[in-house]
Design a protein around this motif. Structure first.
Motif, PDB file in Angstrom:
ATOM      1  N   ASP A 139      38.103  31.463  47.374  1.00 51.82           N
ATOM      2  CA  ASP A 139      37.506  32.669  46.816  1.00 51.82           C
ATOM      3  C   ASP A 139      37.671  32.615  45.297  1.00 51.82           C
ATOM      4  O   ASP A 139      38.752  32.850  44.765  1.00 51.82           O
ATOM      5  CB  ASP A 139      38.189  33.914  47.373  1.00 51.82           C
ATOM      6  N   LEU A 140      36.587  32.269  44.601  1.00 49.63           N
ATOM      7  CA  LEU A 140      36.590  32.132  43.151  1.00 49.63           C
ATOM      8  C   LEU A 140      35.710  33.193  42.500  1.00 49.63           C
ATOM      9  O   LEU A 140      35.238  33.016  41.381  1.00 49.63           O
ATOM     10  CB  LEU A 140      36.097  30.733  42.763  1.00 49.63           C
ATOM     11  N   ARG A 141      35.528  34.304  43.169  1.00 48.51           N
ATOM     12  CA  ARG A 141      34.688  35.360  42.623  1.00 48.51           C
ATOM     13  C   ARG A 141      35.245  35.859  41.284  1.00 48.51           C
ATOM     14  O   ARG A 141      36.413  36.210  41.186  1.00 48.51           O
ATOM     15  CB  ARG A 141      34.577  36.517  43.605  1.00 48.51           C
ATOM     16  N   ALA A 155      31.271  34.012  39.030  1.00 51.17           N
ATOM     17  CA  ALA A 155      32.146  33.058  38.331  1.00 51.17           C
ATOM     18  C   ALA A 155      31.416  32.518  37.105  1.00 51.17           C
ATOM     19  O   ALA A 155      30.181  32.476  37.058  1.00 51.17           O
ATOM     20  CB  ALA A 155      32.534  31.915  39.259  1.00 51.17           C
ATOM     21  N   ARG A 191      40.559  34.693  42.901  1.00 52.08           N
ATOM     22  CA  ARG A 191      39.664  35.672  42.300  1.00 52.08           C
ATOM     23  C   ARG A 191      40.085  36.049  40.887  1.00 52.08           C
ATOM     24  O   ARG A 191      41.251  36.346  40.636  1.00 52.08           O
ATOM     25  CB  ARG A 191      39.603  36.940  43.160  1.00 52.08           C
ATOM     26  N   ALA A 192      39.082  36.021  39.986  1.00 53.33           N
ATOM     27  CA  ALA A 192      39.230  36.485  38.607  1.00 53.33           C
ATOM     28  C   ALA A 192      40.230  35.681  37.785  1.00 53.33           C
ATOM     29  O   ALA A 192      40.580  36.088  36.677  1.00 53.33           O
ATOM     30  CB  ALA A 192      39.591  37.971  38.573  1.00 53.33           C
ATOM     31  N   ALA A 200      35.934  34.202  38.697  1.00 57.03           N
ATOM     32  CA  ALA A 200      36.828  33.262  38.010  1.00 57.03           C
ATOM     33  C   ALA A 200      36.157  32.678  36.772  1.00 57.03           C
ATOM     34  O   ALA A 200      34.936  32.519  36.720  1.00 57.03           O
ATOM     35  CB  ALA A 200      37.250  32.143  38.954  1.00 57.03           C
ATOM     36  N   ASP A 211      42.915  32.161  47.491  1.00 51.07           N
ATOM     37  CA  ASP A 211      42.422  33.342  46.785  1.00 51.07           C
ATOM     38  C   ASP A 211      42.654  33.125  45.295  1.00 51.07           C
ATOM     39  O   ASP A 211      43.776  33.219  44.807  1.00 51.07           O
ATOM     40  CB  ASP A 211      43.169  34.591  47.264  1.00 51.07           C
ATOM     41  N   ARG A 259      33.296  30.840  47.475  1.00 48.22           N
ATOM     42  CA  ARG A 259      32.677  32.059  46.965  1.00 48.22           C
ATOM     43  C   ARG A 259      32.769  32.022  45.440  1.00 48.22           C
ATOM     44  O   ARG A 259      33.843  32.210  44.865  1.00 48.22           O
ATOM     45  CB  ARG A 259      33.389  33.280  47.537  1.00 48.22           C
ATOM     46  N   THR A 300      47.639  34.945  42.705  1.00 49.77           N
ATOM     47  CA  THR A 300      47.099  35.928  41.764  1.00 49.77           C
ATOM     48  C   THR A 300      48.091  37.073  41.599  1.00 49.77           C
ATOM     49  O   THR A 300      48.722  37.494  42.573  1.00 49.77           O
ATOM     50  CB  THR A 300      45.757  36.499  42.259  1.00 49.77           C
TER      51      THR A 300
END
Length: 203
Positions: A134-136, A158, A116-117, A138, A114, A154, A96
């Protein structure tokens, strides 16, 4: 026709802003190679390993990284356009921010990654291992996650609308605020905190 490079070992080389077109690398090893701002077009990396390689701000168009291993490698600010990462493994990599525009990540291993987003729309993630990833936040709209392993991932906030979750393993996944359509709700129950939406639009 470009002659494939096979079994070469590249250590601490400077490939900054290198332009690689239609190159083929098989079973090659890259260690501490700087590929910052490099570009690849239609290249194939088959069974290669990348250890502590810097792909920062690099751009890859229609290139493939098949059955490759990436360890402690940085993709900070990189762009992948229509690339194939089928069967590749990522270990302790920096992913990321990363721009992904379609492509195939079939069978990729991204355990505890990771993500994320990240925008991972319309991506083929069939049989991918995303355990504890960690796919918060996404965006996975339109992606094919058939048979993917998402155990203890996670997925809070998402967006999974329009994604295919047939046969996906979602045991123990955190899904508070996850956005779903009616088909996705079959795999992710509302009892786990998912937000079910009837709109199947990917817009």
């Amino acid at each position: 026709m470009t002659t494939p490079v096979e079994g070469r070992r590249y250590v601490e080389e400077d490939w900054y802003a290198e332009e690689l077109t239609s190159r083929v690398f098989r079973d090659c090893v890259f260690v501490d190679v700087d590929l910052t701002e490099a570009t690849t077009q239609g290249c194939r990396f088959e069974g290669c390993s990348f250890d502590r390689v810097r792909w920062n701000a690099s751009v890859h168009r229609q290139s493939s990284f098949s059955a490759c291993t990436f360890s402690a490698t940085s993709f900070f600010g990189a762009t992948l356009q229509g690339c194939r990462l089928d069967g590749s493994v990522f270990l302790g990599c920096s992913l990321t921010p990363l721009t992904v525009e379609g492509g195939s990540w079939w069978g990729v291993t991204l355990v505890r990654a990771d993500l994320r987003a990240l925008v991972l729309r319309d991506l083929r993630l069939v049989d991918a291992d995303l355990s504890e990833a960690d796919l918060r936040g996404a965006d996975l709209r339109g992606s094919d996650l058939s048979g993917a392993v998402l155990r203890s991932a996670r997925l809070d906030r998402a967006d999974l609308r329009g994604s295919v979750l047939t046969g996906a393993d979602l045991g123990g996944a955190s899904v508070r605020g996850t956005r779903l359509d009616l088909l996705g709700s079959v795999a992710l129950s509302t009892s786990l905190g998912a937000v079910v939406e009837e709109d199947l639009s990917l817009s």
